[in-house]
Design an enzyme around this catalytic site. Structure first.
Site, PDB file in Angstrom:
ATOM      1  N   LYS A 206      -6.451  12.104  -2.727  1.00 13.90           N
ATOM      2  CA  LYS A 206      -7.534  11.410  -2.010  1.00 13.90           C
ATOM      3  C   LYS A 206      -8.414  12.415  -1.278  1.00 13.90           C
ATOM      4  CE  LYS A 206      -3.369   7.941  -1.122  1.00 13.90           C
ATOM      5  NZ  LYS A 206      -2.455   7.595  -0.023  1.00 13.90           N
ATOM      6  N   GLY A 303       0.210  -1.101   0.963  1.00 12.64           N
ATOM      7  CA  GLY A 303       0.552  -2.542   0.997  1.00 12.64           C
ATOM      8  C   GLY A 303       0.026  -3.459  -0.043  1.00 12.64           C
TER       9      GLY A 303
END
Length: 438
Positions: A206, A303
């Site tokens: 990331k 999520g």
């Protein structure tokens, strides 16, 4: 106008969430995009139909991902299977077929993004990857568009929720790393093999993307320094708290006169900083721009539905610009492809920072003086020292030191010399420190 037809690769957690949110908010999304967005073809080998709202509206579901990317009706391919292969081959095939791509695959972008973006540029198609970093937090859009006027100075992010959960539990409840990791696995926050999370690889993927967006450099995952949290003990978390700090597993990208810093490692941060108070599985990214100053982006970093939110935001962007001339679209890495620079990414040994050091030293006169002498000979200045009395029967005592800023290479030499002393037991625990002030 006719709805835009989507091909979806993967119906796992994020894929299922994407179907659910697209179905539930179909009207709202169409109002924003200007056209409807429908999934007409999906590929998945293992999924739970009962957990996905709207699955029945997908015209065709098969186990052949290449059938999706080669489907002439599909206009945008959404890749949510993860990993390097066959994700790379599928994305490149979709681009070769003239299809736009949206992906949540940070590993793919970090390692193969340069190749993928070059292919997309040649074909005149878009690649959206907002969901690849920090889940539902729109940090890529912020860097690429919202902060476009700024000379970005540095980025510091908590970009892995598993590591943040572990360090939070260790601090709040005095638990050991192994104990909290086992709970994280039981709760589903950590995989059975937690290496990517706890050793910083996921965060490095990331950070590689964020660094390229912030500084206009090619993606260079192999140049990102990566260190995990598995060596952090409850004692370190306790000492940090006593000294007014918290330990966070940070990804840091910083512009310096000599080049770009890209580093992921445990970091001591003053307790008063906002990012030091981001706990549990939440993510946060702090960005310092020369015009705007420090800005903090906070939210759910993973999520089903938070990540689906980012996936669908990319879909809306692609749909809005389907008729736009490719040369006038927002560039993949924020800067125009021919304006990326070759600014070097610095080796960790060349980076300057402050340090927390913990070691176990023999409790006898002269030992502290010898350690301080070694640090002095390597040009390292001590800011603070903390030592507790030994327990009954113990011959070694924990010794904690905070240093002023120093080049990593000098610290490496000093640590090697200290660890070679007969009076020092085991390895020196080293945690880098950052003030992160505006």
């Amino acid at each position: 106008m006719e709805p835009v037809k989507i091909g979806l690769l993967g119906l796992g957690t994020v894929g299922g969430g994407t179907v659910t949110v697209l179905t539930r908010n179909a009207r709202e999304i169409a109002r924003r995009a200007g056209r409807g967005i429908v999934i007409t073809h999906a590929a998945a080998r293992d999924y739970n139909p009962a957990s996905i709202t709207g699955l029945a509206q997908i015209a065709r579901i098969s186990d052949d991902a290449f059938a999706v990317v080669n489907d002439p009706e599909v206009q945008i391919v959404v890749e949510l299977i993860g990993g390097y292969s066959p994700a790379r081959e599928l994305v490149l095939q979709a681009i070769a077929n003239g299809k736009h791509v949206v992906t949540a695959n940070k590993a793919l972008i970090a390692r193969h993004g340069n190749e993928i973006f070059a292919a997309a540029q040649q074909q005149g198609v878009m690649v959206g990857f907002e969901a690849a970093v920090a889940g539902g937090i729109p940090i890529i859009k912020a860097l690429r568009e919202g902060l476009a006027a700024n000379h970005i100075e540095w980025i510091a992010g908590i970009i892995n929720g598993t590591g943040n959960f572990i360090l939070t539990e260790m601090r709040d409840k005095g638990r050991d790393f192994a104990d909290v990791l086992a709970e994280a696995q039981a709760l589903g926050y950590a995989e059975a093999d937690p290496t990517f999370d706890v050793e910083g690889i996921d965060a490095a993927h990331k950070l590689t993307i964020l660094g390229a967006l912030a500084f206009g450099i090619p993606l260079q995952f192999d140049r990102c320094f990566t260190e995990g949290i598995s060596k952090i003990g409850a004692l370190d978390v306790s000492y940090a708290s006593e000294l007014g700090y918290r330990i966070k597993h940070l990804g840091i990208a910083r512009r310096s006169p000599n080049g770009i810093e890209l580093r992921v490692h445990p970091t001591l941060i003053p307790q008063r900083r906002l990012i030091a108070n981001v706990d549990g599985v939440m993510n946060a990214v702090l960005v310092k721009g020369d015009a705007v100053g420090p800005t903090l982006y906070y939210g759910a970093g993973a999520g089903a539905q938070p990540t689906a939110s980012a996936v669908i935001a990319d879909l809306v962007d692609v749909v809005r610009t389907l008729t736009t001339d490719p040369s006038n679209r927002v560039p993949h890495l924020a800067f125009q492809p021919d304006e990326l620079t070759n600014t070097p990414v610095l080796a960790m040994e060349a980076i300057e920072t402050s340090y927390y050091l913990r070691l176990s030293a023999l409790d006898q006169p002269g030992v502290m003086a010898r350690i301080a002498s070694i640090l002095g000979e390597e040009g390292i200045s001590i800011e603070a020292i903390k030592q507790k009395e030994p327990s009954e029967g113990e011959t070694h005592v924990p010794l904690v030191m905070l240093t002023h800023r120093i080049i990593e290479g000098q610290m490496n030499q000093a640590i090697a010399r200290i660890e070679a002393l007969d009076s020092v037991l085991g390895s020196v625990v080293r945690i880098r420190m950052e003030n992160l002030s505006g």
